[in-house]
Design a protein around this motif. Structure first.
Motif, short mmCIF file in Angstrom:
data_model
loop_
_atom_site.label_atom_id
_atom_site.label_comp_id
_atom_site.label_asym_id
_atom_site.label_seq_id
_atom_site.Cartn_x
_atom_site.Cartn_y
_atom_site.Cartn_z
N ARG A 32 0.84 -1.19 0.00
CA ARG A 32 0.00 0.00 0.00
C ARG A 32 0.88 1.25 0.00
NH1 ARG A 32 -3.68 -1.99 4.96
NH2 ARG A 32 -1.57 -2.11 5.80
N ASP A 33 0.39 2.30 -0.64
CA ASP A 33 1.15 3.54 -0.79
C ASP A 33 1.22 4.28 0.54
OD1 ASP A 33 2.52 5.55 -2.29
OD2 ASP A 33 0.70 6.75 -2.13
N ILE A 34 2.43 4.45 1.09
CA ILE A 34 2.57 5.03 2.43
C ILE A 34 2.12 6.49 2.47
CG2 ILE A 34 4.25 5.68 4.21
CD1 ILE A 34 5.78 3.16 3.57
N ALA A 35 2.49 7.25 1.43
CA ALA A 35 2.11 8.67 1.41
C ALA A 35 0.59 8.80 1.44
CB ALA A 35 2.69 9.35 0.18
N SER A 36 -0.11 7.98 0.67
CA SER A 36 -1.57 8.05 0.65
C SER A 36 -2.14 7.69 2.01
CB SER A 36 -2.15 7.08 -0.39
OG SER A 36 -1.65 7.40 -1.66
N ARG A 37 -1.54 6.69 2.66
CA ARG A 37 -2.05 6.29 3.98
C ARG A 37 -1.83 7.40 5.00
NH1 ARG A 37 -3.80 1.50 4.79
NH2 ARG A 37 -3.24 1.22 6.97
N LEU A 38 -0.67 8.06 4.91
CA LEU A 38 -0.41 9.17 5.84
C LEU A 38 -1.44 10.29 5.62
CD1 LEU A 38 3.43 9.85 6.08
CD2 LEU A 38 1.88 9.12 7.88
N MET A 39 -1.70 10.61 4.32
CA MET A 39 -2.63 11.70 4.03
C MET A 39 -4.03 11.34 4.48
SD MET A 39 -1.38 13.13 0.34
CE MET A 39 -2.76 14.26 0.20
#
Lengths: 317, 298
Positions: free
Chosen positions: B68-75
């Motif tokens: 899973r895309d970490i940046a997307s999860r953080l956002m």
């Protein structure tokens, strides 16, 4: 003094009573049917009835409350619904991890916070003091879980100095191994709580340096350091003692998360596990024991503070 | 009133701490807002073949154990944080103010029991409260908001109560009573505005602590459900792979720390900006001594 002790004992009792009431109402009344919750959605009506019978849930609520309260004071907490083991025995066993962990981290917090806090106030403008103050604020913003994970990476994965998880199976049979496995968790809680304590010590020392009696001491020929040590620091020490109750409560609670992180078989981990098992009766007793300890420590700190602080004695007369 | 408020904001932006705090919190709000409409990737879509990728133009911060895309999860996690922070602020603000007003100015018979109640609830740690609520109602973000709201609400109540008692003893309150103002009018026009600085500072502290509580509770499994990306859950997920991929643990940790720090500094900067005595001269001393003032009255 006797009057003070009596009043403090009464407020402690009132506090314990209130806490027991809050916990009892929350865990017995709010869930609706406790037996159904414990049994889970798949339990048949006969199974639920059996649980109700076994736990004495058919008795009127006030009687249930008194029965539980009586058990708490005589150490008869009954047995776990899920595993059948004695709750009191298990709490005593898990406390052998949680209590040493709490005092270990308290020691670390004090060792870090006291000297650095006094230094940062005494040499306020010096570069190390400024760096320390920034670090103190940042450390108080770090989530305990993350600090623990970073500690694991650094001391366990990369340096290999300390075990990353677990506690010796035979407990304190090998004290050194036990202490080794508690070191990283204690460092994690101790440094974070130490950052909070550091800021407190620093502001207490700052006000001590500016206090009139310390200035007077200097005018009578004490050096700045001498006046602070002789006349300022005793007061700082007393403020720190008055803070200790809250600090220990913070450390004890910090242990809940940290025990989970490091797989330590302590009270916090047991509590989290029991909630997952919906063992409401055991959760109720564990929560009350923890709260009672925190309230009692608060009262003890107040009494000790009263005993050794001469200012409070004068006020009383 | 509006001129003074403009003054506060002005001073807030001009102090380095205030500017930093506002920048970080503005970014947080913006991220949460943008994440509702657009994300660089799908925060929940697992793709095992893409696990553990390094940062790249498609995956700004790389991918996690299930690709899973970490940046997307953080956002997307910023949404949970904003929700928890706002919820905790509202609940603790209402509880704190109500308890403070009644225990400081209410009927004499109510005061003493309320003060004992506040003391007991303060001794009852937020985390234990959350565990108790989770045991009864099941886990979830409402449990986090409720426990943090109650836990910090009583802290706010204690501090604001002390402030109210102090202000209530001042001469201008006596003058207002002599002038025939009703108790309600005095509360609204004189007492509450004068406790506003202390109240807002405490509230910003509570908001910072709410984020830490969410992280801890979600880590323990009492907070956000696994389907909702949250910073606390990301910490929990990174633990299993920490010896192989230690760097993945950095992102959620840094994000949480920065955000909490911003709330702390906002509190500091607000204290200075809202207190005219701290604005002019003796700035640092006064500001730091207030740390102790919080506990001066029990």
């Amino acid at each position: 003094m006797i009057r003070f002790l009596a009043v403090r004992a009464l407020t402690l009792l009132a506090g314990l009573f209130l806490a027991s009431l809050i916990i009892f109402i929350s865990l017995r009344l709010l869930p609706g049917d406790v037996a159904q919750v414990i049994g889970g959605t798949s339990a048949s009506p006969t199974q639920v009835e059996a649980i109700r019978e076994r736990l004495g849930l058919n008795v009127p609520l006030p009687l249930q409350y008194l029965d539980w309260l009586g058990g708490v004071f005589t150490g008869q907490l009954g047995s776990s619904v899920v595993s059948g083991t004695s709750i009191a025995a298990e709490i005593a066993e898990k406390a052998q991890v949680t209590v040493p962990l709490t005092f270990y981290s308290l020691t670390i917090a004090l060792i870090v916070a006291l000297p650095l806090g006094v230094f940062a106030a005494y040499r306020r403008q010096a570069l190390p003091s400024r760096v320390l103050s920034v670090l103190g604020v940042v450390a108080a913003a770090v989530p305990a879980v993350w600090a623990g994970l970073l500690g694991i990476v650094l001391f366990s994965t990369w340096l290999g100095w300390l075990p990353s998880q677990g506690f010796p199976r035979d407990g304190w049979a090998d004290p050194l191994a036990a202490i080794r496995s508690l070191t990283l968790p204690a460092l994690t809680i101790g440094l974070i709580e130490g950052a909070v304590l550091f800021r407190f010590v620093k502001s207490a020392t700052l006000s001590a340096i500016g206090a009139e009696h310390v200035r007077t001491a200097m005018s009578r020929g004490y050096t700045r350091l001498g006046a602070l040590v002789r006349h300022g620091l005793p007061g700082v020490g007393l403020s720190v003692i008055s803070m200790l109750g809250l600090q220990i409560a913070g450390l004890l609670v910090g242990a809940v998360v940290i025990e989970q992180l490091f797989s330590l078989p302590g009270l916090g981990r047991m509590l989290v596990f029991d909630v997952g098992q919906r063992d409401l009766i055991k959760v109720q007793s564990t929560l009350f024991v923890l709260t009672a300890v925190i309230l009692a420590l608060g009262a003890l700190v107040d009494v000790v503070h009263r005993l050794i602080d001469p200012r409070l004695r004068v006020e009383e007369q | 009133m509006s001129a003074r408020r403009g003054g506060t904001l002005h001073h807030l932006v001009r102090s380095p701490r205030g500017a930093f705090a506002l920048a970080v919190l503005g970014l947080l709000a913006l991220t949460a807002l943008v994440s509702l409409f657009w994300l660089p990737g799908n925060p929940n879509q697992s793709n095992i073949s893409e696990a553990w990728q390094s940062p790249s133009p498609t995956h700004w911060l790389g991918t996690d154990s299930s690709g899973r895309d970490i940046a997307s999860r953080l956002m997307a996690g910023a949404r949970v944080t904003v929700l928890v922070v706002l919820g905790a602020a509202i609940v603790s603000g209402v509880i704190g103010l109500a308890l403070a007003v009644v225990s400081a100015l209410g009927p004499r018979r109510l005061r003493e029991p309320l003060i004992i109640l506040i003391d007991v609830l303060i001794a009852f740690p937020t985390l234990l409260l959350a565990i108790m609520l989770a045991a009864v109602f099941g886990s979830g973000l409402p449990v986090v908001v409720a426990s943090v709201g109650i836990g910090f609400g009583v802290q706010i109540a204690r501090v604001v109560r002390a402030e109210l008692r102090q202000i209530n003893a001042e001469d201008f309150i006596l003058a207002a009573k002599a002038a025939g103002l009703s108790r309600w009018a005095i509360l609204r026009m004189h007492l509450l505005p004068n406790t506003a600085p202390v109240f807002t500072v405490q509230l910003s502290l509570a908001m910072g602590l709410a984020i830490l509580a969410e992280a801890g509770l979600s880590y323990l499994g009492f907070g956000a459900p696994p389907s909702v990306p949250s910073w606390g859950l990301m910490l929990e997920e990174s633990q299993a792979f920490i010896s192989i991929h230690p760097l993945v643990v950095l992102w959620p940790g840094i994000t949480i720390t920065l955000t909490v720090l911003a709330f702390y500094l906002l509190g500091d900067a607000l204290r200075e900006a809202m207190d005219p005595r701290l604005r002019f001269g003796g700035r640092r001393d006064g500001g730091e001594r207030n740390d102790l003032g919080d506990r001066s009255e029990a």
